[in-house]
Design a protein around this motif. Sequence first.
Motif, PDB file in Angstrom:
ATOM      1  N   TYR A 112     -47.524-113.945  53.170  1.00 15.80           N
ATOM      2  CA  TYR A 112     -46.575-114.383  52.177  1.00 15.80           C
ATOM      3  C   TYR A 112     -45.121-113.837  52.447  1.00 15.80           C
ATOM      4  CZ  TYR A 112     -50.944-114.817  49.857  1.00 15.80           C
ATOM      5  OH  TYR A 112     -52.255-115.424  49.490  1.00 15.80           O
ATOM      6  N   GLY A 113     -44.803-113.715  53.758  1.00 15.34           N
ATOM      7  CA  GLY A 113     -43.563-113.428  54.367  1.00 15.34           C
ATOM      8  C   GLY A 113     -42.999-111.976  53.802  1.00 15.34           C
ATOM      9  N   VAL A 114     -43.810-111.007  53.939  1.00 16.44           N
ATOM     10  CA  VAL A 114     -43.417-109.662  53.699  1.00 16.44           C
ATOM     11  C   VAL A 114     -42.112-109.180  54.740  1.00 16.44           C
ATOM     12  CG1 VAL A 114     -44.169-107.022  53.930  1.00 16.44           C
ATOM     13  CG2 VAL A 114     -45.666-109.005  53.027  1.00 16.44           C
ATOM     14  N   GLN A 115     -41.288-108.455  54.220  1.00 11.96           N
ATOM     15  CA  GLN A 115     -40.028-107.807  54.868  1.00 11.96           C
ATOM     16  C   GLN A 115     -40.182-106.642  55.059  1.00 11.96           C
ATOM     17  OE1 GLN A 115     -37.625-110.212  56.352  1.00 11.96           O
ATOM     18  NE2 GLN A 115     -39.238-111.484  55.798  1.00 11.96           N
ATOM     19  N   HIS A 116     -40.558-105.897  53.928  1.00  8.59           N
ATOM     20  CA  HIS A 116     -40.820-104.246  53.727  1.00  8.59           C
ATOM     21  C   HIS A 116     -41.751-103.856  52.774  1.00  8.59           C
ATOM     22  CE1 HIS A 116     -38.458-100.576  54.262  1.00  8.59           C
ATOM     23  NE2 HIS A 116     -38.682-100.356  52.968  1.00  8.59           N
ATOM     24  N   VAL A 117     -42.332-102.800  53.276  1.00  7.51           N
ATOM     25  CA  VAL A 117     -43.328-102.123  52.283  1.00  7.51           C
ATOM     26  C   VAL A 117     -42.999-100.792  52.146  1.00  7.51           C
ATOM     27  CG1 VAL A 117     -45.880-101.627  52.076  1.00  7.51           C
ATOM     28  CG2 VAL A 117     -45.055-103.936  53.113  1.00  7.51           C
ATOM     29  N   ASP A 118     -42.937-100.157  50.854  1.00 12.58           N
ATOM     30  CA  ASP A 118     -42.847 -98.600  50.601  1.00 12.58           C
ATOM     31  C   ASP A 118     -44.093 -98.281  50.090  1.00 12.58           C
ATOM     32  OD1 ASP A 118     -40.338 -98.017  51.791  1.00 12.58           O
ATOM     33  OD2 ASP A 118     -39.260 -98.770  49.949  1.00 12.58           O
ATOM     34  N   VAL A 119     -44.586 -97.354  50.594  1.00  9.72           N
ATOM     35  CA  VAL A 119     -45.911 -96.796  49.564  1.00  9.72           C
ATOM     36  C   VAL A 119     -45.559 -95.337  49.198  1.00  9.72           C
ATOM     37  CG1 VAL A 119     -48.397 -95.796  49.607  1.00  9.72           C
ATOM     38  CG2 VAL A 119     -47.728 -98.009  50.895  1.00  9.72           C
ATOM     39  N   GLY A 120     -45.498 -95.164  47.815  1.00  9.86           N
ATOM     40  CA  GLY A 120     -44.979 -93.519  47.370  1.00  9.86           C
ATOM     41  C   GLY A 120     -46.029 -92.619  47.608  1.00  9.86           C
ATOM     42  N   GLU A 121     -45.732 -91.639  48.237  1.00 12.72           N
ATOM     43  CA  GLU A 121     -46.479 -90.612  48.649  1.00 12.72           C
ATOM     44  C   GLU A 121     -46.206 -89.396  48.123  1.00 12.72           C
ATOM     45  OE1 GLU A 121     -46.685 -90.479  52.589  1.00 12.72           O
ATOM     46  OE2 GLU A 121     -48.111 -92.144  52.985  1.00 12.72           O
ATOM     47  N   LEU A 122     -47.067 -88.428  47.917  1.00 13.21           N
ATOM     48  CA  LEU A 122     -46.883 -86.893  47.377  1.00 13.21           C
ATOM     49  C   LEU A 122     -46.418 -86.292  48.501  1.00 13.21           C
ATOM     50  CD1 LEU A 122     -50.111 -86.649  45.064  1.00 13.21           C
ATOM     51  CD2 LEU A 122     -47.521 -86.984  44.249  1.00 13.21           C
ATOM     52  N   ARG A 123     -46.000 -85.166  48.592  1.00 14.76           N
ATOM     53  CA  ARG A 123     -45.558 -84.145  49.672  1.00 14.76           C
ATOM     54  C   ARG A 123     -46.724 -83.995  50.629  1.00 14.76           C
ATOM     55  NH1 ARG A 123     -40.379 -81.567  48.786  1.00 14.76           N
ATOM     56  NH2 ARG A 123     -39.758 -81.943  46.748  1.00 14.76           N
ATOM     57  N   ASN A 124     -47.997 -84.238  49.976  1.00 15.79           N
ATOM     58  CA  ASN A 124     -49.199 -83.795  50.968  1.00 15.79           C
ATOM     59  C   ASN A 124     -49.606 -84.938  51.582  1.00 15.79           C
ATOM     60  OD1 ASN A 124     -50.672 -85.305  48.848  1.00 15.79           O
ATOM     61  ND2 ASN A 124     -51.766 -83.723  48.396  1.00 15.79           N
ATOM     62  N   GLY A 125     -48.861 -85.968  51.771  1.00 14.27           N
ATOM     63  CA  GLY A 125     -49.149 -87.382  52.271  1.00 14.27           C
ATOM     64  C   GLY A 125     -50.216 -88.342  51.481  1.00 14.27           C
ATOM     65  N   ARG A 126     -50.793 -88.095  50.353  1.00 10.77           N
ATOM     66  CA  ARG A 126     -51.547 -88.617  49.671  1.00 10.77           C
ATOM     67  C   ARG A 126     -50.873 -89.645  48.816  1.00 10.77           C
ATOM     68  NH1 ARG A 126     -56.047 -86.596  45.251  1.00 10.77           N
ATOM     69  NH2 ARG A 126     -56.428 -88.645  44.443  1.00 10.77           N
TER      70      ARG A 126
END
Length: 166
Positions: A112-126
């Motif tokens: 679908y033409g993704v330009q950028h992805v951000d996944v929110g993470e906690l400090r422990n990487g989860r």
Amino acid sequence: MSEAGEVLHADVLHRPDGKSKGAGLVRFATAEAAEKAIKELTNTALMGRQIFVREDREAGKQKTSYNKRTTSNTQSQSTSGGTSKPGQVSVFVGNIPWHTGWETIKDLFGKYGVQHVDVGELRNGRSRGWAIVKFEDKANASAAIKALNGYNLDGRTIEVRFDNKN
């Protein structure tokens, strides 16, 4: 990996279909153990496959992300949610599994033409259970929402909608 030092956490990266991507992340108790792993374990065999060990360039960040503008397979970091380019449209993806990384979201939304992805993470990487996906235009964003809202991702029904924070 434990022969290099104390391992605090290890994850194997998976594709949306559940198969291994052939890569993983290992968190060591000390920087010295990580350096030892890089020096001593690169070009060794792990379960019959030659491995390459390097420092994780994403370590210590609160979000992991993908940005097509850097190069299609390059990782980019952002603690502020990334930058919006003129014309980009943001989509919120909620209820994602805790182990989901930006790669999985990029692969799922890729056509679908993704330009950028951000996944929110906690400090422990989860994962915090959400992602922001930026598209080149509203038509692609709308198509992704229509196709993927309610999609079952690793046993969880994801919510896909326009991001109301932008």
